[in-house]
Design an enzyme around this catalytic site. Structure first.
Site, PDB file in Angstrom:
ATOM      1  N   LYS A  21       0.844  -1.204   0.000  1.00  0.00           N
ATOM      2  CA  LYS A  21       0.000   0.000   0.000  1.00  0.00           C
ATOM      3  C   LYS A  21       0.875   1.250   0.000  1.00  0.00           C
ATOM      4  O   LYS A  21       0.628   2.195  -0.738  1.00  0.00           O
ATOM      5  CB  LYS A  21      -0.932  -0.008   1.223  1.00  0.00           C
ATOM      6  N   GLN A  53      -5.026  -1.710   9.456  1.00  0.00           N
ATOM      7  CA  GLN A  53      -4.945  -3.008   8.782  1.00  0.00           C
ATOM      8  C   GLN A  53      -5.592  -4.093   9.636  1.00  0.00           C
ATOM      9  O   GLN A  53      -5.337  -4.188  10.844  1.00  0.00           O
ATOM     10  CB  GLN A  53      -3.468  -3.341   8.496  1.00  0.00           C
ATOM     11  N   ASP A  56     -11.244   3.238   4.255  1.00  0.00           N
ATOM     12  CA  ASP A  56     -11.634   1.830   4.135  1.00  0.00           C
ATOM     13  C   ASP A  56     -13.154   1.673   4.089  1.00  0.00           C
ATOM     14  O   ASP A  56     -13.670   0.627   3.691  1.00  0.00           O
ATOM     15  CB  ASP A  56     -11.135   1.056   5.376  1.00  0.00           C
TER      16      ASP A  56
HETATM   17  N1  GUN Z   1      -7.217  -6.815   5.610  1.00  0.00           N
HETATM   18  C1  GUN Z   1      -7.619  -7.507   4.529  1.00  0.00           C
HETATM   19  N2  GUN Z   1      -8.306  -6.704   3.680  1.00  0.00           N
HETATM   20  C2  GUN Z   1      -8.352  -5.486   4.248  1.00  0.00           C
HETATM   21  C3  GUN Z   1      -8.927  -4.228   3.868  1.00  0.00           C
HETATM   22  O1  GUN Z   1      -9.544  -4.067   2.822  1.00  0.00           O
HETATM   23  N3  GUN Z   1      -8.726  -3.205   4.743  1.00  0.00           N
HETATM   24  C4  GUN Z   1      -8.056  -3.358   5.896  1.00  0.00           C
HETATM   25  N4  GUN Z   1      -7.938  -2.302   6.685  1.00  0.00           N
HETATM   26  N5  GUN Z   1      -7.514  -4.490   6.288  1.00  0.00           N
HETATM   27  C5  GUN Z   1      -7.675  -5.549   5.470  1.00  0.00           C
END
Ligand code: GUN
Length: 285
Positions: free
Chosen positions: A53, A97, A120
């Site tokens: 990311k 996350q 998110d």
């Molecule tokens: N862990 C797996 N997919 C995601 C996501 O889309 N957002 C976040 N914050 N954590 C994740």
């Protein structure tokens, strides 16, 4: 192979080029978009996602910072950091996350993120906005799937969509987005009786169950669009989805590969949401 491959890498490249221009435009007016990513513990997959990311942010002209905490950190300490980031004018998006360690209540953590920085889309006000058809930050993975469907001209209205998986991150928001576009939606879970009877009726089948190759050709209608959200590592180290690609691609009309299908779109949508958050912040100024 008869199915057309839905190329997430290609669409991600196209969209990132367009959004990079928007980020540049903002930066020229003194507002470089900024994303803060919080990671708790040392789950190896999460660490790779977070690094990817941050790298994607750099390539798109987004400032990013990673806030790492040990497994032993208290929820209050993480919430305190989030509150500091809520007030930080360089930061337009905050991402925590998942998964969080068991002693965390993720709803409380997401509730502490300022809704206008919740890129998110997991804050309850953003979940509610999505559920009522007014999404502000659509959750990244299902939103990426919607872009793939549009790019490949897959009709949604009046179609039967079947979503396998009911997670808050993928299954539930995916079902809501398809419903909003006029699909008739069935949500299946690990407890669903005779799963194949449901999946065989799908014009659009989205699988987010976390079970390697669980969807086989006999479970798919001829010509269906099959979207594989699963990413599973096999004992030999290779990645595979929740769909048995080799057999299903002989029968489906369209199919996403793993890797290279939904995955690149998830990060792309995060970049888009972050740039959009910065655009909205600028409009408020
Ligand atoms: N862990 C797996 N997919 C995601 C996501 O889309 N957002 C976040 N914050 N954590 C994740």
């Amino acid at each position: 192979m008869s199915a057309k491959i839905m190329d997430g890498n290609m669409l991600a490249r196209e969209m990132r080029a367009e959004w990079k221009g928007r980020a540049q435009h903002l930066a020229e007016r003194g507002m470089q978009p900024g994303l803060a990513v919080i990671i708790v513990g040392d789950d190896p997959a999460s660490r790779i996602y977070v690094r990817n990311k941050a790298k994607a942010c750099g390539e798109t002209g987004i400032y990013s910072e990673i806030h790492e905490f040990p497994d032993s950190v208290s929820q209050d300490d993480v919430i305190q950091r989030i509150q500091e980031l809520n007030g930080d004018i360089r930061i337009h998006g905050i991402l925590v996350q998942l998964p969080l360690p068991p002693h965390f209540e993720s709803v409380k953590v997401f509730a502490s993120i300022a809704a206008e920085k919740d890129v998110d889309g997991f804050h309850l006000s953003n979940v509610g906005a999505l559920a009522t058809g007014n999404a502000v930050f659509p959750p990244c993975t299902p939103h990426g799937v919607m872009h793939l469907l549009r790019r490949y001209g897959i009709p949604i209205e009046g179609q039967h969509a079947v979503v396998v998986g009911r997670s808050n991150i993928v299954g539930k928001p995916m079902a809501l987005m398809l419903l909003q576009k006029g699909a008739t939606v069935t949500i299946c879970t690990s407890k669903t009786r005779d799963l194949a009877a449901h999946t065989r009726r799908a014009d659009i089948l989205v699988v987010a169950a976390g079970k390697p190759r669980m969807i086989t050709a006999d479970m798919v209608k001829v010509g269906a669009t099959v979207i594989d959200v699963g990413i599973n590592r096999l004992p030999d180290g290779r990645l595979t989805g929740d769909v048995d690609f080799d057999s299903v691609s002989e029968k489906a009309g369209h199919i996403t590969p793993v890797p290279g299908g939904v995955g690149p779109m998830t990060i792309t949508m995060l970049l888009c949401n972050t740039i959009e958050a910065a655009e909205r912040a600028q409009a408020r100024n």
